[in-house]
Each structure stands twice: as structure tokens, then as C-alpha cells.
Design an enzyme around this catalytic site. Structure first.
Site, PDB file in Angstrom:
ATOM      1  N   ARG A 164       8.500   6.669  -5.883  1.00 45.20           N
ATOM      2  CA  ARG A 164       9.981   6.736  -6.295  1.00 45.20           C
ATOM      3  C   ARG A 164      10.290   5.589  -7.187  1.00 45.20           C
ATOM      4  O   ARG A 164       9.694   4.381  -7.095  1.00 45.20           O
ATOM      5  CB  ARG A 164      10.939   6.619  -4.745  1.00 45.20           C
ATOM      6  CG  ARG A 164      10.801   5.495  -4.087  1.00 45.20           C
ATOM      7  CD  ARG A 164      11.627   5.294  -2.901  1.00 45.20           C
ATOM      8  NE  ARG A 164      11.403   3.955  -2.214  1.00 45.20           N
ATOM      9  CZ  ARG A 164      12.616   3.609  -1.461  1.00 45.20           C
ATOM     10  NH1 ARG A 164      13.776   4.013  -1.611  1.00 45.20           N
ATOM     11  NH2 ARG A 164      12.344   2.639  -0.850  1.00 45.20           N
TER      12      ARG A 164
ATOM     13  N   LYS B 113       1.899  -2.893  -7.235  1.00 45.43           N
ATOM     14  CA  LYS B 113       2.000  -1.689  -7.117  1.00 45.43           C
ATOM     15  C   LYS B 113       1.253  -0.953  -8.378  1.00 45.43           C
ATOM     16  O   LYS B 113       1.311  -1.077  -9.331  1.00 45.43           O
ATOM     17  CB  LYS B 113       3.673  -1.077  -7.290  1.00 45.43           C
ATOM     18  CG  LYS B 113       4.626  -1.778  -6.157  1.00 45.43           C
ATOM     19  CD  LYS B 113       4.402  -0.903  -5.039  1.00 45.43           C
ATOM     20  CE  LYS B 113       5.249  -1.624  -3.848  1.00 45.43           C
ATOM     21  NZ  LYS B 113       5.027  -0.725  -2.761  1.00 45.43           N
TER      22      LYS B 113
ATOM     23  N   ASP C 218      -1.203  -2.148  -3.828  1.00 45.52           N
ATOM     24  CA  ASP C 218      -0.518  -1.229  -2.818  1.00 45.52           C
ATOM     25  C   ASP C 218      -0.399   0.204  -3.653  1.00 45.52           C
ATOM     26  O   ASP C 218       0.412   0.071  -4.770  1.00 45.52           O
ATOM     27  CB  ASP C 218       0.871  -1.460  -2.468  1.00 45.52           C
ATOM     28  CG  ASP C 218       1.659  -0.487  -1.479  1.00 45.52           C
ATOM     29  OD1 ASP C 218       0.947   0.232  -1.350  1.00 45.52           O
ATOM     30  OD2 ASP C 218       2.747  -0.952  -1.096  1.00 45.52           O
TER      31      ASP C 218
ATOM     32  N   GLU D  25      -3.492  -1.798  -0.021  1.00 45.78           N
ATOM     33  CA  GLU D  25      -2.873  -1.317   0.901  1.00 45.78           C
ATOM     34  C   GLU D  25      -2.811   0.459   0.698  1.00 45.78           C
ATOM     35  O   GLU D  25      -2.676   0.752  -0.375  1.00 45.78           O
ATOM     36  CB  GLU D  25      -1.174  -1.358   1.066  1.00 45.78           C
ATOM     37  CG  GLU D  25      -0.826  -2.538   1.500  1.00 45.78           C
ATOM     38  CD  GLU D  25       0.805  -2.957   1.508  1.00 45.78           C
ATOM     39  OE1 GLU D  25       1.146  -2.117   1.935  1.00 45.78           O
ATOM     40  OE2 GLU D  25       0.890  -4.043   0.976  1.00 45.78           O
TER      41      GLU D  25
ATOM     42  N   ASP E  65      -0.726   1.284   5.809  1.00 48.73           N
ATOM     43  CA  ASP E  65       0.720   1.340   5.745  1.00 48.73           C
ATOM     44  C   ASP E  65       1.206   2.608   6.108  1.00 48.73           C
ATOM     45  O   ASP E  65       1.722   2.879   7.397  1.00 48.73           O
ATOM     46  CB  ASP E  65       1.262   1.021   4.479  1.00 48.73           C
ATOM     47  CG  ASP E  65       2.620   0.877   4.316  1.00 48.73           C
ATOM     48  OD1 ASP E  65       3.266   0.946   5.246  1.00 48.73           O
ATOM     49  OD2 ASP E  65       3.094   0.442   3.034  1.00 48.73           O
TER      50      ASP E  65
ATOM     51  N   LYS F 177       5.885  -2.122   9.797  1.00 52.70           N
ATOM     52  CA  LYS F 177       7.227  -2.173   9.424  1.00 52.70           C
ATOM     53  C   LYS F 177       8.186  -1.563  10.450  1.00 52.70           C
ATOM     54  O   LYS F 177       8.032  -0.496  10.877  1.00 52.70           O
ATOM     55  CB  LYS F 177       7.440  -1.253   7.965  1.00 52.70           C
ATOM     56  CG  LYS F 177       6.581  -1.765   6.839  1.00 52.70           C
ATOM     57  CD  LYS F 177       6.486  -0.840   5.689  1.00 52.70           C
ATOM     58  CE  LYS F 177       5.815  -1.720   4.330  1.00 52.70           C
ATOM     59  NZ  LYS F 177       6.000  -0.443   3.113  1.00 52.70           N
TER      60      LYS F 177
END
Length: 352
Positions: free
Chosen positions: A24, A161, A189, A217, A242, A266
Site C-alpha cells: 500500500r 522496503k 522487508d 522480513e 511478520d 507488532k
């Protein structure tokens, strides 16, 4: 000491710059803030942010869960039955992990204020904390420029990312490595952006580049545990779960089956501090180290995560940069470069 009331407020917080991942792009976050009030006037505050593509929780569902079954489970109860109330939050409805996290945080905040101690003291530790800084997915040149700025701002650990266009990921990493010092650590990630064979091929190439990658990740789809194990078994760089990790039950499966090398906890995914503690302790027994992570969420919930991380001995990696992306200055956690400072006041605290 009875819990008199539970109230909920909602507001939007703009980001300083858009935040891009393989899943996103965000330009603002929604903050759903819950306040628990005790009969002596003490209040505890929690917060959550809806993340459709990760938790499945919406603004409306978080508010409904808080004002419905969660409020029913807590209102009129004695906060000195603290552990029973934490359990009641988890049992009162299915799913709704973000709403449960907000209520869990508020309960911890109120209880530590009642005892006149900072939350990290209630939890039993206060080790020093630092955070990585995230470089959002973009063109290789833009990511390299962003990484260079992060290093200039005092960050020695960069969370990169990747995954939105796997064919570009090697170029992205190479471009970043060319402009940041060798001592700067990279953490990748992929946000489920690769398939298992693709992940192994890419990671093996990154290993050959000697890119200084500490861990990666969630390289593949969250529920593809066999694929996750395939990647873990065929690369040398440690693999971290994750999106595959929500609950203590998930943690037990991941560590007992050796599906990954590391876990990313998280609060919004696992339902709060109580479950986060169970996950970290279970992983510790199995020799699996943990990271505390954050999504695009309010500073108050990130502050709660920091208190948890400061106390649990098996949380050794920290990814708590979300408040630095917000347009407002956080009031419960301070940043000095990559170093984090928590309030010494009771509860999650206020800086000042």
C-alpha cells in the site's frame, strides 16, 4: 478499584511524506484512541490504527469492538484483577486484534499509573532502545537518496522496503549500498512480495553481492509456511516472520517447525502487550530472537511497544520509527537520531 468507563475518539493524522510498501501507499493514518477511566479519576490511554491489508481491521470494526464486547468485558470490573481483565479482552470476541491492542494498552497504562510507576518498570526492565529507519519502496535512485539522508540523520540501521517489483529489487539494494557507508546495516522487508523460488534466487544473489543485509522480513505470502521454510532452509541470511505471526499459537507453530529464524512482534497484530510478552517468551525458550515492530500507527501505541521492548530480554531488534513519519511531534517517546527515550512518569507517560 473499579473501571468506571471506556470511551473512544477518532482522528486523522497526516504523514510528513507518503509511505510506500509492496502492499500500500499511505498519506495519513487514522488513530482510534480509547480511554479507560477508573473510579478514582485515573485514566489509561490506548490507541490503534486500521490496516485493512494486514489485520483486516477497519475504523468501524475497531470502534464497534471497543464500544461493544470489550467495554462490556471491562466496565465495572476491578482493575486489581489485572491479569483476568487482560484475558477477558482477548476472549470477548474473535479477531479484532487492533481493538484488543488498544484496550490492552489502555489497561496497562491505567494500572501502572495506579501503581505510580512507568510502564517499563511494571513490566520489569528498562534497557536502552534504538530504531531502524524505513526507506519506502520506490525507484532505485530515489531509494538511494532517501537512504543517504537517513544515514545523515543519524541512523545506522535501515529498513529497506522491497517486493513491489521483484525484478528491480537487486538494483535497489545495489543503488543503496553504493551511497551508504559499509558499517550501515540493511534490513529488507519484502511484505510478501516474492514467491519461494524467486526469494531464494534473489537472496542468494544479494549474499553474493555482500550487501550487508542483517535479515529479511516476510519474503513470501503469510500463510505459505512450507514456502517460508523452503526459503529459510536455502539461504544464509536470517528470515523473519511478520505477517505470518499474529498470535502466540502462530509463534508456537513457527518456532517449533523451524519455519523462520526470527519473529517480528507488532501489538496491532497480536492484540497487545500481554500476547506480545507470551510470544517473546515462547520464542526465547526456543532460542529464536524477536524484533518489536510498528505499522503506520499513533505515537501512543508505538510508545507502549517501546515500553514492552525495553523490558523483555528476548526483544533485541527494534523497528519503531512510525512516529517520525507523522506530522505531529510524539508526546510519549523522544528520538535523538536512532536512540529512543521514554518518559519516567507513571504509565506510558508524557515527555516534558
Amino acid at each position: 478499584m473499579l473501571i468506571r468507563d471506556l470511551q473512544v475518539e477518532h482522528r486523522n493524522i497526516p504523514l510528513r511524506t507518503p509511505f510506500k510498501t509492496a502492499l500500500r501507499t499511505a498519506t495519513e493514518i487514522e488513530s482510534i484512541e480509547v480511554t479507560i477511566q477508573l473510579e478514582n479519576g485515573i485514566t489509561g490511554k490506548g490507541a490503534a490504527a486500521p490496516t485493512w491489508v494486514i489485520t483486516g481491521d477497519s475504523t468501524e470494526s475497531i470502534q464497534a469492538a471497543l464500544l461493544g464486547p470489550i467495554k462490556e468485558a471491562l466496565a465495572g470490573k476491578d482493575i486489581y484483577h489485572f491479569q483476568l481483565l487482560l484475558d477477558a479482552i482477548q476472549r470477548c470476541c474473535i479477531g479484532n486484534t487492533s481493538a484488543k491492542a488498544a484496550a490492552d494498552i489502555a489497561l496497562y497504562d491505567a494500572y501502572s499509573k495506579l501503581l505510580h510507576v512507568p510502564l517499563y518498570n511494571l513490566l520489569g526492565g528498562n534497557k536502552s532502545l534504538n530504531t531502524s529507519m524505513t526507506v519506502g519502496v520506490d525507484t532505485p535512485d530515489k531509494m538511494a537518496a532517501d537512504a543517504k539522508k537517513c544515514v545523515k540523520d543519524g541512523f545506522s540501521r535501515l529498513k529497506i522496503k522491497v517486493g513491489s517489483q521483484p525484478e528491480l529489487d537487486l538494483t535497489r539494494i545495489s543503488a543503496i549500498r553504493d551511497v551508504v557507508p559499509a558499517e550501515v546495516t540493511l534490513r529488507l522487508d519484502a511484505n510478501q512480495g516474492w514467491n519461494p523460488k524467486q526469494a531464494v534466487q534473489l537472496i542468494n544473489q544479494m549474499e553474493a553481492m555482500d550487501a550487508g543485509i542483517e535479515f529479511i522480513e516476510q519474503p513470501i505470502a503469510a500463510r505459505d509456511l512450507d514456502g517460508l521454510k523452503f526459503v529459510t532452509d536455502h539461504v544464509n541470511i536470517p528470515i523473519m516472520a511478520d505477517e505470518s505471526l499474529f498470535s502466540p499459537k502462530d509463534a508456537l507453530q513457527l518456532v517449533s517447525g523451524h519455519y523462520v529464524d526470527l519473529l517480528n512482534i507488532k501489538l496491532m497484530k497480536c492484540g497487545g502487550i500481554a500476547n506480545a510478552w507470551k510470544i517473546a517468551s515462547m520464542a526465547e525458550i526456543s532460542g529464536v530472537a524477536c524484533m518489536i515492530g510498528s505499522m503506520m500507527e499513533p505515537a501512543h501505541s508505538v510508545g507502549a511497544a517501546a515500553h514492552f521492548a525495553a523490558a523483555h530480554p528476548n526483544v533485541i531488534y527494534f523497528d519503531l520509527d512510525a512516529p517520525l513519519w507523522l506530522s505531529e511531534t510524539p508526546d510519549v517517546i523522544a528520538y535523538e537520531g536512532e536512540e529512543l527515550r521514554l518518559s519516567r512518569r507513571p504509565g506510558i507517560g508524557q515527555l516534558g
